[in-house]
Design a protein around this motif. Structure first.
Motif, PDB file in Angstrom:
ATOM      1  N   VAL A   1       3.162  14.525   4.536  1.00  0.00           N
ATOM      2  CA  VAL A   1       3.938  13.926   3.453  1.00  0.00           C
ATOM      3  C   VAL A   1       5.393  14.340   3.599  1.00  0.00           C
ATOM      4  CG1 VAL A   1       4.362  13.939   0.962  1.00  0.00           C
ATOM      5  CG2 VAL A   1       2.036  13.806   1.811  1.00  0.00           C
ATOM      6  N   HIS A   2       6.307  13.370   3.530  1.00  0.00           N
ATOM      7  CA  HIS A   2       7.735  13.667   3.426  1.00  0.00           C
ATOM      8  C   HIS A   2       8.094  13.720   1.945  1.00  0.00           C
ATOM      9  CE1 HIS A   2       7.941  12.216   7.678  1.00  0.00           C
ATOM     10  NE2 HIS A   2       8.781  13.236   7.747  1.00  0.00           N
ATOM     11  N   THR A   3       8.610  14.849   1.530  1.00  0.00           N
ATOM     12  CA  THR A   3       8.849  15.025   0.095  1.00  0.00           C
ATOM     13  C   THR A   3       9.976  14.141  -0.428  1.00  0.00           C
ATOM     14  OG1 THR A   3      10.351  16.894   0.470  1.00  0.00           O
ATOM     15  CG2 THR A   3       8.012  17.387   0.161  1.00  0.00           C
ATOM     16  N   ASN A   4      10.828  13.636   0.457  1.00  0.00           N
ATOM     17  CA  ASN A   4      11.893  12.750  -0.001  1.00  0.00           C
ATOM     18  C   ASN A   4      11.459  11.290  -0.080  1.00  0.00           C
ATOM     19  OD1 ASN A   4      11.744  12.873   2.828  1.00  0.00           O
ATOM     20  ND2 ASN A   4      13.829  12.135   3.090  1.00  0.00           N
ATOM     21  N   LEU A   5      10.225  10.983   0.311  1.00  0.00           N
ATOM     22  CA  LEU A   5       9.725   9.613   0.228  1.00  0.00           C
ATOM     23  C   LEU A   5       8.676   9.433  -0.858  1.00  0.00           C
ATOM     24  CD1 LEU A   5       9.260   8.421   3.931  1.00  0.00           C
ATOM     25  CD2 LEU A   5      11.243   8.165   2.440  1.00  0.00           C
ATOM     26  N   PHE A   6       7.885  10.463  -1.126  1.00  0.00           N
ATOM     27  CA  PHE A   6       6.743  10.338  -2.030  1.00  0.00           C
ATOM     28  C   PHE A   6       6.977  11.171  -3.289  1.00  0.00           C
ATOM     29  CE2 PHE A   6       5.110   9.367   2.135  1.00  0.00           C
ATOM     30  CZ  PHE A   6       4.170   8.365   1.935  1.00  0.00           C
ATOM     31  N   HIS A   7       6.897  10.536  -4.435  1.00  0.00           N
ATOM     32  CA  HIS A   7       7.008  11.266  -5.697  1.00  0.00           C
ATOM     33  C   HIS A   7       5.808  12.206  -5.830  1.00  0.00           C
ATOM     34  CE1 HIS A   7       7.121  12.057 -10.023  1.00  0.00           C
ATOM     35  NE2 HIS A   7       8.386  11.637 -10.007  1.00  0.00           N
ATOM     36  N   PRO A   8       5.989  13.413  -6.374  1.00  0.00           N
ATOM     37  CA  PRO A   8       4.860  14.342  -6.475  1.00  0.00           C
ATOM     38  C   PRO A   8       3.694  13.811  -7.293  1.00  0.00           C
ATOM     39  CG  PRO A   8       6.772  15.159  -7.699  1.00  0.00           C
ATOM     40  CD  PRO A   8       7.252  14.028  -6.855  1.00  0.00           C
ATOM     41  N   ALA A   9       3.959  12.990  -8.327  1.00  0.00           N
ATOM     42  CA  ALA A   9       2.855  12.452  -9.126  1.00  0.00           C
ATOM     43  C   ALA A   9       2.034  11.450  -8.318  1.00  0.00           C
ATOM     44  CB  ALA A   9       3.383  11.806 -10.405  1.00  0.00           C
ATOM     45  N   VAL A  10       2.710  10.652  -7.488  1.00  0.00           N
ATOM     46  CA  VAL A  10       1.998   9.715  -6.612  1.00  0.00           C
ATOM     47  C   VAL A  10       1.207  10.497  -5.565  1.00  0.00           C
ATOM     48  CG1 VAL A  10       2.277   7.850  -4.936  1.00  0.00           C
ATOM     49  CG2 VAL A  10       3.709   7.906  -6.987  1.00  0.00           C
ATOM     50  N   THR A  11       1.835  11.515  -5.000  1.00  0.00           N
ATOM     51  CA  THR A  11       1.173  12.331  -3.979  1.00  0.00           C
ATOM     52  C   THR A  11      -0.038  13.064  -4.544  1.00  0.00           C
ATOM     53  OG1 THR A  11       3.356  12.654  -2.984  1.00  0.00           O
ATOM     54  CG2 THR A  11       1.574  14.074  -2.213  1.00  0.00           C
ATOM     55  N   ALA A  12       0.084  13.578  -5.747  1.00  0.00           N
ATOM     56  CA  ALA A  12      -1.042  14.285  -6.371  1.00  0.00           C
ATOM     57  C   ALA A  12      -2.263  13.385  -6.444  1.00  0.00           C
ATOM     58  CB  ALA A  12      -0.646  14.773  -7.761  1.00  0.00           C
ATOM     59  N   LYS A  13      -2.062  12.150  -6.855  1.00  0.00           N
ATOM     60  CA  LYS A  13      -3.173  11.209  -6.979  1.00  0.00           C
ATOM     61  C   LYS A  13      -3.736  10.842  -5.606  1.00  0.00           C
ATOM     62  CE  LYS A  13      -4.169   9.408 -10.425  1.00  0.00           C
ATOM     63  NZ  LYS A  13      -5.191   9.756 -11.455  1.00  0.00           N
ATOM     64  N   MET A  14      -2.852  10.626  -4.636  1.00  0.00           N
ATOM     65  CA  MET A  14      -3.306  10.229  -3.300  1.00  0.00           C
ATOM     66  C   MET A  14      -4.161  11.316  -2.664  1.00  0.00           C
ATOM     67  SD  MET A  14       0.204   8.444  -1.927  1.00  0.00           S
ATOM     68  CE  MET A  14      -0.430   7.756  -0.411  1.00  0.00           C
ATOM     69  N   PHE A  15      -3.733  12.570  -2.789  1.00  0.00           N
ATOM     70  CA  PHE A  15      -4.479  13.635  -2.122  1.00  0.00           C
ATOM     71  C   PHE A  15      -5.713  14.060  -2.906  1.00  0.00           C
ATOM     72  CE2 PHE A  15      -1.098  13.686   0.822  1.00  0.00           C
ATOM     73  CZ  PHE A  15      -1.595  14.300   1.956  1.00  0.00           C
ATOM     74  N   THR A  16      -5.730  13.837  -4.198  1.00  0.00           N
ATOM     75  CA  THR A  16      -6.986  14.016  -4.930  1.00  0.00           C
ATOM     76  C   THR A  16      -8.017  13.020  -4.413  1.00  0.00           C
ATOM     77  OG1 THR A  16      -5.893  14.848  -6.915  1.00  0.00           O
ATOM     78  CG2 THR A  16      -8.074  13.875  -7.205  1.00  0.00           C
ATOM     79  N   THR A  17      -7.571  11.794  -4.177  1.00  0.00           N
ATOM     80  CA  THR A  17      -8.463  10.767  -3.636  1.00  0.00           C
ATOM     81  C   THR A  17      -8.908  11.116  -2.226  1.00  0.00           C
ATOM     82  OG1 THR A  17      -7.285   9.110  -4.968  1.00  0.00           O
ATOM     83  CG2 THR A  17      -8.698   8.292  -3.189  1.00  0.00           C
ATOM     84  N   LEU A  18      -7.954  11.543  -1.378  1.00  0.00           N
ATOM     85  CA  LEU A  18      -8.297  11.928  -0.007  1.00  0.00           C
ATOM     86  C   LEU A  18      -9.278  13.093  -0.003  1.00  0.00           C
ATOM     87  CD1 LEU A  18      -7.956  11.746   3.045  1.00  0.00           C
ATOM     88  CD2 LEU A  18      -5.884  13.154   2.837  1.00  0.00           C
ATOM     89  N   GLN A  19      -9.064  14.052  -0.899  1.00  0.00           N
ATOM     90  CA  GLN A  19      -9.961  15.197  -0.968  1.00  0.00           C
ATOM     91  C   GLN A  19     -11.373  14.767  -1.356  1.00  0.00           C
ATOM     92  OE1 GLN A  19     -10.269  17.946   0.306  1.00  0.00           O
ATOM     93  NE2 GLN A  19      -9.647  19.646  -1.012  1.00  0.00           N
ATOM     94  N   GLU A  20     -11.484  13.795  -2.245  1.00  0.00           N
ATOM     95  CA  GLU A  20     -12.804  13.316  -2.642  1.00  0.00           C
ATOM     96  C   GLU A  20     -13.486  12.599  -1.484  1.00  0.00           C
ATOM     97  OE1 GLU A  20     -14.763  10.448  -6.083  1.00  0.00           O
ATOM     98  OE2 GLU A  20     -13.015  11.691  -6.559  1.00  0.00           O
ATOM     99  N   ILE A  21     -12.739  11.765  -0.776  1.00  0.00           N
ATOM    100  CA  ILE A  21     -13.299  11.075   0.392  1.00  0.00           C
ATOM    101  C   ILE A  21     -13.769  12.092   1.425  1.00  0.00           C
ATOM    102  CG2 ILE A  21     -12.782   9.526   2.320  1.00  0.00           C
ATOM    103  CD1 ILE A  21     -10.642   8.225   0.482  1.00  0.00           C
ATOM    104  N   ALA A  22     -12.949  13.132   1.632  1.00  0.00           N
ATOM    105  CA  ALA A  22     -13.219  14.113   2.682  1.00  0.00           C
ATOM    106  C   ALA A  22     -14.226  15.178   2.272  1.00  0.00           C
ATOM    107  CB  ALA A  22     -11.908  14.786   3.103  1.00  0.00           C
ATOM    108  N   GLY A  23     -14.623  15.216   1.021  1.00  0.00           N
ATOM    109  CA  GLY A  23     -15.568  16.229   0.588  1.00  0.00           C
ATOM    110  C   GLY A  23     -15.019  17.639   0.693  1.00  0.00           C
ATOM    111  N   GLY A  24     -13.718  17.796   0.393  1.00  0.00           N
ATOM    112  CA  GLY A  24     -13.119  19.124   0.413  1.00  0.00           C
ATOM    113  C   GLY A  24     -12.432  19.496   1.706  1.00  0.00           C
TER     114      GLY A  24
END
Length: 362
Positions: A98-121
């Motif tokens: 993630v580039h912090t100057n491209l992705f808002h932290p609130a958007v990133t939080a949601k995206m990686f929560t989703t990725l974590q669920e897909i990946a099973g941790g």
């Protein structure tokens, strides 16, 4: 652990730096040219898992470097690709950038929560302070008024907001760069994604020591790499935390040392000087300086990381030396041909590094 307190080769985490950009990690027109396709990367990730490697990681890249190879002229997006690879694998960790100057932290939080669920941790986030102006100015998203220190203050605030969104039911924040009003990001990840970052500046090391689980390090030589590993671990200890250290290594292997060296020489012979110069200019070097640095040893400059060559036995021994001396916790590996070479490494080197029954760290 080794006698010096470092990690042994069997304890080390081994991963793969995926070729998410066309041309992979060797800037040469005589080297294999991995394609930036999901199918190619999926095959590499599946092989990494099959042969017992521990993680796969992909960079974020938004503009290539031209030259005869059009190096990284074609790239995939890191987070969405790793979500696919999380579904395609079962055990290997999947780390996206993630580039912090491209992705808002609130958007990133949601995206990686989703990725974590897909990946099973198994998900991880490589946090990058976007510093290559041309990549972001083409989108109108480069703020030339921010200094290096400013960008790290941005990223420090960004990460603090991210961590709050992963743990608090609602976030109010009125900071220097971000403003959130009753911002909610539910569900929270069942397990916090692994956070990793690179960078050797004072600001970068301090950021890693406060927030990251892993630090990717570079140095001019092995003593420098060992010093860097000690430094960031001591910084984390002072924060009441622990951090694991990693470095990168390109592996050029063949049946014999002589054949492997011949491969490396052949790949270096085709160094794409124009692309290499463009890459160095993107780092902020003046064109004349970038050209002079590249012209000194273009056959070595074609390799973007330190490299080892040799037979399987020689490669295994060199990896043991690097891990043991620098007291690293992990190595992220690069291969000229991610399909043939990764399979060969898995068949003939991994059993030497990690005998049956030995496991990597967390």
């Amino acid at each position: 652990m080794s006698e010096s307190g470092g990690t042994t080769a069997a304890d080390t985490e081994y991963g793969v730096f995926l070729p998410i950009g066309s041309g992979g990690w060797i800037v040469s027109d005589t080297a294999p040219h991995p394609e930036a396709t999901y199918a190619y990367n999926r095959r590499a990730a599946v092989l990494a898992e099959r042969y017992g490697l521990d993680f796969v990681m992909s960079m974020g890249k938004w503009r290539g470097y031209g030259g005869t190879t059009d190096h990284w002229g074609r790239t995939l997006e890191s987070i969405t690709m790793m979500a696919g690879l999380a579904e395609a694998t079962e055990r290997v960790k999947v780390w996206a950038t993630v580039h912090t100057n491209l992705f808002h932290p609130a958007v990133t939080a949601k995206m990686f929560t989703t990725l974590q669920e897909i990946a099973g941790g198994r998900a991880g986030m490589n946090i990058v302070v976007g510093a290559y102006a041309e990549e972001f100015s083409q989108m109108g998203l480069w703020d030339g008024g921010l200094s290096h220190a400013d960008r790290y203050r941005w990223t420090e605030e960004w990460t603090s907001v991210l961590e709050r969104l992963w743990t608090e039911p609602s976030v109010d924040h009125d900071g220097e760069y971000f403003h959130l009003d009753d911002c909610r990001s539910l569900p929270h990840p069942a397990q916090r994604p692994t956070l990793i970052a690179a960078g050797r500046s004072e600001a970068g090391l301090e950021f890693q020591s406060r927030h990251c689980d892993g630090s990717f390090l570079t140095a001019q030589d092995l003593p420098g790499l060992r010093e860097a590993s000690h430094d960031v671990k001591l910084r984390a200890e002072k924060q009441g935390r622990t951090i694991r250290t990693y470095s990168m290594l390109t592996v050029v292997m063949a049946d014999t040392d002589e054949e492997a060296e011949a491969r490396r020489t052949a790949y270096g012979r085709g160094a794409d000087v124009e692309a290499l110069v463009n890459m160095k200019v993107s780092w902020g070097l003046p064109p004349e300086r970038a050209l002079s640095l590249t012209a000194e040893r273009p056959e070595d400059e074609a390799f973007q990381t330190p490299f080892v060559t040799g037979s399987p036995e020689t490669v295994a021994e060199r990896i043991r030396e690097i891990v043991g001396f620098a007291e690293l916790d992990g190595l992220m590996l690069i291969f000229p041909d991610y399909h043939a070479d990764l399979a060969d490494f898995g068949e003939r080197v991994m059993p030497l590094l990690r005998p049956a029954g030995a496991g990597a760290g967390p």
